[in-house]
Design a protein around this motif. Structure first.
Motif, mmCIF file in Angstrom:
data_model
loop_
_atom_site.group_PDB
_atom_site.id
_atom_site.type_symbol
_atom_site.label_atom_id
_atom_site.label_comp_id
_atom_site.label_asym_id
_atom_site.label_seq_id
_atom_site.Cartn_x
_atom_site.Cartn_y
_atom_site.Cartn_z
ATOM 1 N N SER A 51 -8.941 -13.364 8.113
ATOM 2 C CA SER A 51 -9.760 -12.421 7.359
ATOM 3 C C SER A 51 -10.554 -13.208 6.319
ATOM 4 C CB SER A 51 -8.901 -11.355 6.679
ATOM 5 O OG SER A 51 -8.005 -11.945 5.762
ATOM 6 N N SER A 52 -11.582 -12.599 5.778
ATOM 7 C CA SER A 52 -12.514 -13.296 4.884
ATOM 8 C C SER A 52 -11.998 -13.339 3.454
ATOM 9 C CB SER A 52 -13.876 -12.603 4.913
ATOM 10 O OG SER A 52 -14.415 -12.586 6.211
ATOM 11 N N ALA A 53 -12.492 -14.337 2.710
ATOM 12 C CA ALA A 53 -12.235 -14.444 1.273
ATOM 13 C C ALA A 53 -13.558 -14.225 0.553
ATOM 14 C CB ALA A 53 -11.647 -15.805 0.935
ATOM 15 N N TYR A 54 -13.717 -13.011 0.022
ATOM 16 C CA TYR A 54 -14.989 -12.594 -0.551
ATOM 17 C C TYR A 54 -15.179 -13.112 -1.970
ATOM 18 C CZ TYR A 54 -15.662 -9.463 3.419
ATOM 19 O OH TYR A 54 -15.853 -8.965 4.678
ATOM 20 N N ALA A 55 -16.425 -13.056 -2.415
ATOM 21 C CA ALA A 55 -16.732 -13.385 -3.804
ATOM 22 C C ALA A 55 -16.080 -12.370 -4.732
ATOM 23 C CB ALA A 55 -18.248 -13.393 -4.011
ATOM 24 N N ALA A 56 -15.835 -12.789 -5.957
ATOM 25 C CA ALA A 56 -15.212 -11.917 -6.952
ATOM 26 C C ALA A 56 -16.149 -10.783 -7.339
ATOM 27 C CB ALA A 56 -14.837 -12.731 -8.187
ATOM 28 N N THR A 76 -6.760 -13.342 -2.175
ATOM 29 C CA THR A 76 -6.471 -13.272 -0.741
ATOM 30 C C THR A 76 -6.383 -14.691 -0.211
ATOM 31 O OG1 THR A 76 -7.151 -12.195 1.323
ATOM 32 C CG2 THR A 76 -8.874 -13.246 0.047
ATOM 33 N N ASN A 77 -6.002 -14.845 1.048
ATOM 34 C CA ASN A 77 -5.951 -16.166 1.662
ATOM 35 C C ASN A 77 -7.341 -16.584 2.127
ATOM 36 O OD1 ASN A 77 -3.165 -16.439 1.362
ATOM 37 N ND2 ASN A 77 -2.726 -15.532 3.353
ATOM 38 N N PHE A 78 -7.689 -17.835 1.863
ATOM 39 C CA PHE A 78 -8.936 -18.381 2.392
ATOM 40 C C PHE A 78 -8.762 -18.724 3.872
ATOM 41 C CE2 PHE A 78 -9.449 -19.504 -2.135
ATOM 42 C CZ PHE A 78 -10.780 -19.188 -2.355
ATOM 43 N N PRO A 79 -9.708 -18.314 4.734
ATOM 44 C CA PRO A 79 -9.691 -18.837 6.100
ATOM 45 C C PRO A 79 -10.182 -20.284 6.122
ATOM 46 C CG PRO A 79 -11.606 -17.428 5.791
ATOM 47 C CD PRO A 79 -10.790 -17.342 4.518
ATOM 48 N N TYR A 80 -11.003 -20.625 5.156
ATOM 49 C CA TYR A 80 -11.491 -21.962 4.851
ATOM 50 C C TYR A 80 -12.179 -21.857 3.504
ATOM 51 C CZ TYR A 80 -15.922 -19.934 6.384
ATOM 52 O OH TYR A 80 -17.009 -19.116 6.515
ATOM 53 N N LEU A 81 -12.441 -22.968 2.870
ATOM 54 C CA LEU A 81 -13.189 -22.985 1.624
ATOM 55 C C LEU A 81 -14.168 -24.148 1.675
ATOM 56 C CD1 LEU A 81 -13.911 -22.180 -1.239
ATOM 57 C CD2 LEU A 81 -11.852 -23.354 -2.057
ATOM 58 N N VAL A 82 -15.446 -23.839 1.712
ATOM 59 C CA VAL A 82 -16.482 -24.868 1.697
ATOM 60 C C VAL A 82 -16.633 -25.355 0.260
ATOM 61 C CG1 VAL A 82 -18.884 -25.422 2.204
ATOM 62 C CG2 VAL A 82 -17.656 -23.750 3.623
ATOM 63 N N GLN A 92 -15.244 -17.997 -0.176
ATOM 64 C CA GLN A 92 -15.092 -19.036 0.836
ATOM 65 C C GLN A 92 -16.344 -19.866 1.078
ATOM 66 O OE1 GLN A 92 -14.099 -16.288 4.070
ATOM 67 N NE2 GLN A 92 -16.044 -16.747 5.089
ATOM 68 N N GLU A 93 -17.537 -19.325 0.803
ATOM 69 C CA GLU A 93 -18.793 -20.031 1.069
ATOM 70 C C GLU A 93 -19.324 -20.746 -0.173
ATOM 71 O OE1 GLU A 93 -20.500 -20.298 4.034
ATOM 72 O OE2 GLU A 93 -18.744 -19.369 4.954
ATOM 73 N N SER A 94 -18.459 -21.053 -1.101
ATOM 74 C CA SER A 94 -18.856 -21.567 -2.405
ATOM 75 C C SER A 94 -19.869 -22.706 -2.329
ATOM 76 C CB SER A 94 -17.601 -22.036 -3.165
ATOM 77 O OG SER A 94 -17.943 -22.625 -4.395
ATOM 78 N N GLY A 95 -19.544 -23.756 -1.610
ATOM 79 C CA GLY A 95 -20.433 -24.919 -1.549
ATOM 80 C C GLY A 95 -21.759 -24.614 -0.894
#
Length: 851
Positions: free
Chosen positions: A98-103, A455-461, A577-580
């Motif tokens: 599942s996705s990790a959304y912005a705050a 939540t859990n990150f599926p990945y973190l850029v 998750q799309e931070s970078g």
């Protein structure tokens, strides 16, 4: 036998609990306002089929760790599988794929209604695809009274209008995605310190033990004009659930506060859905029921069952309370009806997915009833629900970045020859993005705060990875140091670079986790991990230093913001998750920055005028909101304090000009809606048998350890507590959804011309502020629009002002009153921030000639 003793004890306790005797409890009964009417018809038909214990089963969750299956409302007789509920505003909590959304903070920083809706729609769709009926989200409490508050990153802004728009859009989006939105936390929950007795006493950091959660003490006008304002938006947008908060309000527990729950939320605002406790915020059985609470989570009397699993204020005690008359049967019917109305309102009776994950447990197989270690089976199907939501998360991140400084167009970057990337916040955590439970640490780049809102990150850029990917295209040399304290190495690396990017952060979260001596709330407003010193060290050795900040709220920048070698500053919030990728979009100009500050950045911490109460001032800590309406920019403006960066501030890669303000008065006729026929006859369903022997534990069911059932013990003698005087419990008519319908009438239309006078396309957030007089703040936000304008072109920007926007709360009449009817001219100011308002007009008092 032990359980029977506990049940009787709880029954006696709740019947004589806080402020219960002699009071009047007016419980609003809705017949389904507006588009809720069909849902209420279905809900009544469903509930009236149920036995007493089946209704109780809809109100009481099964207990901490009792099941990985449905935890509420299981009714095998009717084939109703039950309801599943889970956090969070940043994604489905405690699962995978599942996705990790912005705050929520970043949604507010974007000032973009469409993105507010889209992100929330994606989150709602993912909850639904996991089989989760309701999400404990979105968050508008805390509002943000104190900038150090631990959970302000989950919410939006201390401005009620901006928060109201974001909250309403998030409610609408999540429910359009198919999940019941449970707005939280209602209300005045503004800090983590002293929110729970066990939590804070067990920390052992106090000189004495507190005896009750803190009381937030607030006057009626401040409550309405500031803290309740966004909740009107939530109710108006059809919010299905509300979570009452841990704290007390004016020395009554929030979840048994009939003034808040019955009179205001269900009555004045016309809330159609159900009210649910937080985990551990229920402090009574009978009182919470008659004060308006409809559901309890996780079911026990203590948070996470810390004082005993399987022991509930409700469950069998609610059954007993109905049998002995302490809770009217019609009130239980209303509780169950409200819960099921939300279920039907979202159409969850048609093709809703089966629950396919075990919250907080990732292995494929496990016990369906983990506490009891019963039924070992497949509990996780690992369904990938992410769809293409990464695109939305990336867009929220890039559109919410606030450009605070940009000397001589340092940004956007254009294929720099050599770049230095400095700071732990630039790179990945050595433990991975989910290395700390509920994100309770600050290792590597920061993209989310900690607590149940995570939540859990599926990945973190991370930023470094994204920068390196872009640098490959540009043949840019990239060197980096990810140790904040490697001063000699940092100096050597940055001296070689043509541009130096330095990353720093600060973190916060929920009070059950302590990080670096911060018990949820931040201890200060400075950067963590030596961030301020790191920035100064880089700037001392690099004449082109770009600062990037990830933080949950305002930070102080005075140590380095005026350094001439600090040529650009970006505030990126907590972007998920799309931070970078989001950052690189802005750094290189694929997206022109358009974020604006949702709060004020001060020069000194004391300038805010409000703070967290860090030391208890009584056994029941008293948090007094003596500042009234004057928080954040309202306080700065009223006190004449110069901020570092004002509310609403944010630069762009282009420039804009405001001109041609026009104000048009529309019809002042008040909308009056024929209210649905709402009987105050409390008999919703046919009366059930009140014979205790009909509600004992069935012989056909095998009892599971520490699982909360609605059944009473065999041969129970029903004890009727004698309260003197007895509380009066009435059924009354509910109000219209969102309050008086006339509040939503559009009275004025304001228009202006927005010109892009620069050389790049860009979005501008035009902001409208009103001067309402009558002891209100000098100016208050009452409109904003985010508009894309091409270079050399102009767009017409329109604001609609509703009756509520030009009204104040009158404590005598207990109603909203237009200030023009009080002889007050309204000043209208429009511009790019709360202190950059080049256009001005006037709405005259009623009876005066219109100009």
């Amino acid at each position: 036998m032990i359980f029977f003793v506990v049940s009787v004890f709880l029954l006696i306790a709740v019947a004589n609990a806080q402020n219960g005797t002699g009071e009047t409890y007016n419980n609003p009964i809705s017949s389904g306002f507006g588009n809720w009417s069909q849902a209420y018809e279905k809900a009544r038909a469903f509930v009236c089929q149920l036995t007493l214990t089946e209704k109780v089963n809809l109100t009481t969750q099964t207990g901490t760790g009792a099941t990985y299956g449905y935890e509420l409302g299981i009714i095998p007789r009717l084939g109703f599988r039950g309801l599943a509920l889970d956090d969070s505003p940043t994604g489905v909590r405690g699962t995978d794929y599942s996705s990790a959304y912005a705050a929520g903070l970043n949604l507010a920083m974007s000032w973009d209604r469409d993105l507010m809706f889209l992100q929330s729609y994606g989150n709602g769709a993912e909850h639904k695809a996991k089989g989760n009926n309701a999400a404990y989200a979105p968050v508008v409490g805390p509002l943000g009274r104190a900038p150090e508050g631990g959970r302000i990153w989950e919410s939006y802004s201390p401005d009620p209008y901006l928060s109201g728009v974001a909250f309403g859009q998030s409610i609408a989006g999540m429910q359009a995605g198919g999940t019941i939105a449970i707005g939280k936390h209602f209300v005045l929950y503004e800090q983590e310190h002293f929110r729970q007795v066990r939590e804070w006493n067990d920390y052992g950091i106090l000189s004495f033990n507190i005896t009750q959660p803190y009381s937030a003490n607030c006057d009626d006008r401040t409550l309405h004009e500031l803290y309740l304002w966004p909740w009107y938006d939530g109710v108006y947008n059809g919010m299905g659930g509300v979570m009452c908060s841990y704290n007390q309000v004016n020395n009554t527990q929030s979840c048994q506060n009939t003034r808040l729950l019955n009179d205001i939320l269900k009555g004045e605002m016309g809330f159609q859905g159900f009210i649910v406790s937080d985990d551990g915020s229920q402090h009574s059985g009978v009182l919470s029921a008659i004060a308006g609470m409809d559901m309890t989570i996780l079911g026990e009397t203590s948070p996470n069952g810390i004082d005993g699993l399987g022991i509930s204020f409700w469950g069998p005690n609610l059954t007993t309370s109905v049998l002995n008359g302490s809770v009217p049967e019609w009130r239980l019917d209303d509780m169950a009806t409200r819960i099921m109305a939300s279920f039907f309102y979202l159409g969850q009776d048609e093709n809703f997915p089966e629950l396919n994950f075990a919250q907080g447990y990732l292995p494929t197989f496990g016990y369906e009833y983990p506490t009891a270690k019963v039924d070992y089976t497949q509990v996780n199907e690992h369904v990938d629900v992410r769809d293409a939501h990464a695109q939305t998360i990336r867009a929220v991140g890039s559109n919410s970045i606030v450009l605070l400084k940009n000397v001589n167009e340092t940004l956007p970057l254009s294929a720099p020859r050599q770049m230095a990337v400095i700071g732990e916040d630039a790179g990945p955590s050595m433990y991975g993005p989910n290395g700390c439970s509920d994100r309770g640490c600050d290792n590597g780049t920061l993209a989310m705060g900690w607590g149940s809102g995570s939540t859990n990150f599926p990945y973190l850029v991370d930023p470094l990875s994204a920068i390196q990917a872009r640098a490959l295209q540009d043949r840019t040399v990239v060197q980096y140091v990810l140790n904040n304290y490697a001063s000699a190495t940092i100096a050597s690396v940055v001296q070689q670079a043509s541009v130096c990017l330095v990353f720093a952060n600060a973190d916060s979260g929920e009070g059950y986790i302590e990080v670096g001596g911060n018990y949820g709330d931040r201890n200060n407003l400075t950067l963590w991990l030596g961030g301020d010193t790191l920035i100064q060290e880089v700037a001392a050795n690099c004449s082109n230093t770009v600062v990037v900040i990830h933080a949950p709220g305002p930070i102080l920048m005075e140590d380095w913001i005026d350094n001439p070698n600090v040529t650009a500053v970006l505030f990126a919030g907590l972007p998920g998750q799309e931070s970078g990728n989001s950052l690189v979009d802005v750094l290189y100009g694929a997206v022109s920055p358009s974020g604006k500050l949702p709060w004020t950045i001060a020069k000194n911490r004391s300038d805010y005028g409000t703070d967290v109460l860090y030391q208890p001032n009584a056994p029941v800590p008293q948090l007094n909101f003596t500042e009234g309406l004057f928080i954040d920019y309202r306080h700065f403006d009223d006190a004449g304090i110069e901020p570092r960066f004002e509310f609403g501030f944010g630069l762009s890669y282009t420039s804009f000009q405001y001109q041609n303000l026009q104000i048009l008065a529309l019809s002042n006729n008040k909308t009056t809606l024929a209210m649905p026929t709402t009987t105050v006859n409390p008999s919703i369903c046919p009366s059930q048998s009140l014979n205790p022997s009909d509600y004992t534990f069935p012989a056909t069911i095998s009892s599971i350890t520490d699982y909360i059932y609605p059944y009473i013990e065999a041969n129970t003698s029903i004890y009727t507590p004698q309260a003197t005087p007895t509380p009066t419990i009435n059924a009354v008519a509910a109000g219209a959804q969102g309050g008086d319908p006339a509040l939503w009438d559009v009275l004025y239309r304001v228009q202006l011309q927005l010109n892009n006078t620069g050389s790049k396309a860009g979005q501008e957030v035009s902001q409208l502020y009103l001067e309402l007089g009558n002891d209100t703040p000098p100016r208050q936000l009452r409109g904003f629009n985010k508009t894309m304008v091409q270079p050399g072109e102009a767009q017409t920007v329109t604001f609609d002002l509703r009756r509520r926007d030009v009204s104040i709360w009158d404590i005598v009449s207990q109603s909203w009153v237009e200030v023009t009817s009080l002889g007050t001219d309204i000043g209208v100011l429009v511009g790019a921030s709360s202190r950059n308002l080049p256009l001005r007009g006037v709405i005259p008092a009623q009876g005066a000639p219109y100009v």
